[in-house]
Write an enzyme that holds these catalytic residues in place. Structure first.
Site, PDB file in Angstrom:
ATOM      1  CD  GLU A 155      31.618   9.169  33.508  1.00 52.68           C
ATOM      2  OE1 GLU A 155      32.504   9.287  32.432  1.00 52.68           O
ATOM      3  OE2 GLU A 155      31.941   8.933  34.589  1.00 52.68           O
ATOM      4  CD  GLU A 314      31.325   4.381  35.994  1.00 53.00           C
ATOM      5  OE1 GLU A 314      32.645   4.663  35.627  1.00 53.00           O
ATOM      6  OE2 GLU A 314      30.496   4.289  34.907  1.00 53.00           O
TER       7      GLU A 314
HETATM    8  C1  GLA Z   1      33.729   6.322  33.437  1.00 51.07           C
HETATM    9  C2  GLA Z   1      32.981   5.865  32.451  1.00 51.07           C
HETATM   10  C3  GLA Z   1      33.335   4.170  32.229  1.00 51.07           C
HETATM   11  C4  GLA Z   1      34.582   4.161  32.297  1.00 51.07           C
HETATM   12  C5  GLA Z   1      35.595   4.838  33.326  1.00 51.07           C
HETATM   13  C6  GLA Z   1      36.776   4.434  33.800  1.00 51.07           C
HETATM   14  O1  GLA Z   1      33.463   6.831  34.650  1.00 51.07           O
HETATM   15  O2  GLA Z   1      31.690   5.822  32.899  1.00 51.07           O
HETATM   16  O3  GLA Z   1      32.552   3.904  31.162  1.00 51.07           O
HETATM   17  O4  GLA Z   1      35.239   4.558  31.309  1.00 51.07           O
HETATM   18  O5  GLA Z   1      35.097   6.188  33.321  1.00 51.07           O
HETATM   19  O6  GLA Z   1      37.417   5.184  32.773  1.00 51.07           O
END
Ligand code: GLA
Length: 684
Positions: A155, A314
């Protein structure tokens, strides 16, 4: 369009898995995790994200034994690893030894070590170090049988205000303006408020709290630069992976419509696009618009690589811990969320996280395996259900979705609208306006691509370009060619105001789109949301009729070649045109001069769907809150029907179908319970 190959021939089925952090747990959990993963139908684990310090606890000293064991164990149990480069979390030793690698915040204060994504992507040392660890990983695991894909960093986000970043930005500007400061000053209209630069080094990174905000072209370019800098950081980090393991696919996980990174710039450099979806499941039940919004983001990610399936990298198995309030997903919602992603083009359902951590910022975040819980928890069982579903529908992997409609959502337009001071300060609502146009189509089971303003539009019947405020060179020409070739374009207020440097077009609002729409725009009335204006439509050949309400944006326009479809009423510019239609070549360009209510948008789009013979995924009408999409493979068409409501619906079936989710033959009617999903194939 043709079906796509699976992302990797190593695992040519739907990927089901998620972020896996065995390094947080005693060794014996590893074996137990394999047992639980089998029960949940998990076939992939994302490992190594944030694990730099576990891989390299001291500079140049590597401790990969734990990761070797994880990779070997996954392989032994028939599972695959999506292996991450760990750059999202620099180890403390690195920040301490090389403080210049730390990010400088918008307050121009350098951060201390802590948190994550706190590095400066313009730092030459950080680039060198991230490339080094990626090289070591590629050399060590490149041939490991469990390695399925590289997950580069995590991210990418935020902005970096360091001196290194400022210098890189100045260089970026020199490249853009061919080393001519005069060209920059002219493009940014810097004589306004006396902002003329006389030396490149005077340029500061724009933004509050202390720096330049008045030169809006500069802010727009700062956003562009940040995206380019992230992409170049990614390229640097992924270069050793590409070189050493040319056959292993590479991705990075993006964040929906997150404003800080223009996903269109990243997409060409990844083998598959991936995104992390965290809608706020806080309304009980989650409303239609929230489900439509997630669907729209999925459609964007499918469109980013020309329809190629993407990865839902995710989502939470139950709830997220960082919203102000967050209801649990109620029974059935998780399955609906997972299959909704697949319906819109995902070839995976993956989670953050596999096992709930006992400490740290995300200890209350949802996980497949809760603390002291095994396979008997509700959440685990819901995840396992998705695992079973994905096996049943395996034949759909690689399936494509053909869309006749495209909505243009453009990151640069979003930045330019955000940066503009006026015509309203609140409720500009660019994203929401795109969603307003998506909703009626989603409700009717009509597939939509979400494209940017540079897209090839030739394959679409209908293109909707809401609030296309900024036009890069070539956009107006492409839109005109699309209409001339027989396409239907719907444009709205606040389009074609500025060029790519945020300068209002010399020929006025709408700029190079004036001829296409056959109108001129004289001025824009920015109204309080409650100050509505009537838009009156007399029956016309599109079949539109009625009185609708407009608010916030009402333009005063004049026709040149267009015909008038509607007029304003109840306001001092009553009887002036509010909606127009211009015929150009074989197509038509419809202009909607005001922000009209949902009833209008829905009515207009339904009429166009009929006129243009745009096919819905379903042969029957969908009840409110039930949506439908189609994916096609060599084996035929697969119809996903998704009930986003808590009511049970019975849908008439015009023929006999195979319900792929349980391999049963059904005919006459389909019962869809609360959050129910059906995947139908005509091939019985
Ligand atoms: C994001 C991040 C994860 C985790 C999730 C949930 O998508 O990539 O590492 O922190 O949020 O909060």
């Amino acid at each position: 369009m043709k079906p796509f190959l699976p992302i990797s021939s190593k695992l040519p089925v739907f990927w089901h898995g998620g972020d896996y952090n065995p390094e947080q747990w005693p060794k014996e959990f590893l074996v137990e995790d394999m047992r639980l993963m089998d029960l949940a139908g998990i076939n992939v684990a994302t490992v190594g994200v944030f694990d730099w310090v576990s891989m390299e606890p001291e500079e140049g000293f590597y401790t990969f034994e734990w990761l070797d064991e994880v990779m070997d164990t996954l392989h032994k149990h028939g599972k695959f690893a999506i292996l991450a480069t760990p750059s999202a979390a620099p180890p403390a030793w690195l920040s301490r030894k090389y403080p210049s690698t730390l990010r400088v915040g918008p307050d121009r204060v350098q951060q201390l070590h802590g948190n994550r994504v706190n590095y400066d992507w313009s730092s030459p040392i950080y680039r060198e170090k991230t490339r080094e660890i990626a090289t070591v990983l590629a050399e060590r695991y490149g041939n490991h049988p469990a390695l399925l894909m590289w997950h580069v960093s995590n991210e990418y986000g935020g902005m970096s205000y360091s001196e290194a970043s400022r210098q890189a930005f100045i260089q970026w500007l020199k490249n853009k303006f061919n080393d001519s400061l005069d060209a920059l000053n002219a493009a940014y209209w810097t004589k306004f408020w006396g902002h003329t630069y006389t030396d490149w080094d005077q340029i500061q990174i724009p933004g509050p709290p202390y720096s330049e905000t008045a030169v809006q072209g500069l802010t727009l370019d700062w956003n562009r630069f940040t995206t380019d800098e992230i992409v170049s950081f990614y390229m640097n980090e992924s270069e050793p992976l590409r070189r050493i393991t040319p056959n292993v696919p590479i991705t990075t996980n993006l964040m929906g419509f997150y404003g800080g990174l223009n996903a269109w710039k990243m997409a060409p450099h990844v083998d598959v696009v991936a995104w992390d979806s965290y809608p706020q499941f806080s309304q009980e039940p989650m409303n239609e618009r929230s489900w439509a919004k997630v669907a729209m983001v999925h459609d964007l990610y499918r469109s980013l690589k020309g329809g190629k399936p993407f990865l839902l990298m995710e989502c939470t198995p139950s709830s997220s811990n960082w919203y102000p309030y967050m209801n649990l997903k109620t029974p059935g919602m998780h399955r609906l969320e997972g299959l909704q992603a697949v319906a819109h083009g995902s070839d995976s359902v993956m989670y953050f996280q596999w096992r709930q951590c006992r400490g740290g910022q995300e200890k209350f975040h949802g996980a497949v395996v809760g603390i002291n819980q095994g396979e008997h928890s509700r959440i685990f069982q819901e995840v396992a259900t998705v695992g079973t579903d994905l096996r049943y529908i395996e034949e759909i992997v690689g399936g494509f979705t053909k869309a006749d409609v495209a909505i243009i959502y453009d990151w640069e337009v979003a930045w330019a609208i955000d940066g503009a001071c006026g015509p309203v300060q609140k409720s500009k609502g660019y994203f929401d306006t795109c969603l307003d146009h998506y909703m009626p189509l989603w409700q009717a089971g009509i597939s939509v691509d979400i494209v940017n303003a540079d897209a090839d539009l030739s394959g679409y019947k209908l293109v909707i370009a809401p609030m296309l405020y900024m036009l890069r060179p070539g956009v107006a020409e492409r839109l005109s060619a699309f209409v001339e070739g027989g396409g239907t374009l719907v444009g709205t207020y606040f389009s074609g105001y500025v060029d790519e440097n945020d300068l209002i077009f010399q020929n006025g609002f709408l700029g190079p789109l004036r001829d296409l729409f056959g109108i001129t725009v004289e001025e824009i009335d920015a109204r309080y949301p409650q100050q509505t204006v009537d838009v009156v439509i007399d029956y016309n050949e599109l079949g539109l009729d009625g009185i609708f309400q407009a608010n916030t944006f009402c333009e005063r326009i004049h026709t040149t070649t267009a015909e008038v479809l509607a007029e304003y009423a109840g306001v001092w510019y009553s009887s002036e045109p509010a909606i127009t239609l211009n015929r150009v070549g074989n197509g038509q360009a419809i202009y909607v001069a005001s922000r009209n209510d949902a009833a209008f948008t829905s009515s207009l789009l339904h009429r166009l769907v009929i006129q243009l013979d745009i096919e819905s995924a379903t042969p029957f009408n969908l009840p409110e809150g039930v949506s439908a999409t189609k994916r096609t493979t060599e084996k035929g068409e697969f119809l996903f029907i998704l009930n986003t409501t808590v009511e049970t619906h019975w849908l008439p079936l015009p023929g006999t179908y195979r319900e792929v989710l349980n391999n049963q033959v059904i005919s006459e009617s389909l019962e869809l319970g609360p959050y129910g999903v059906a995947v139908l194939s005509v091939d019985v």
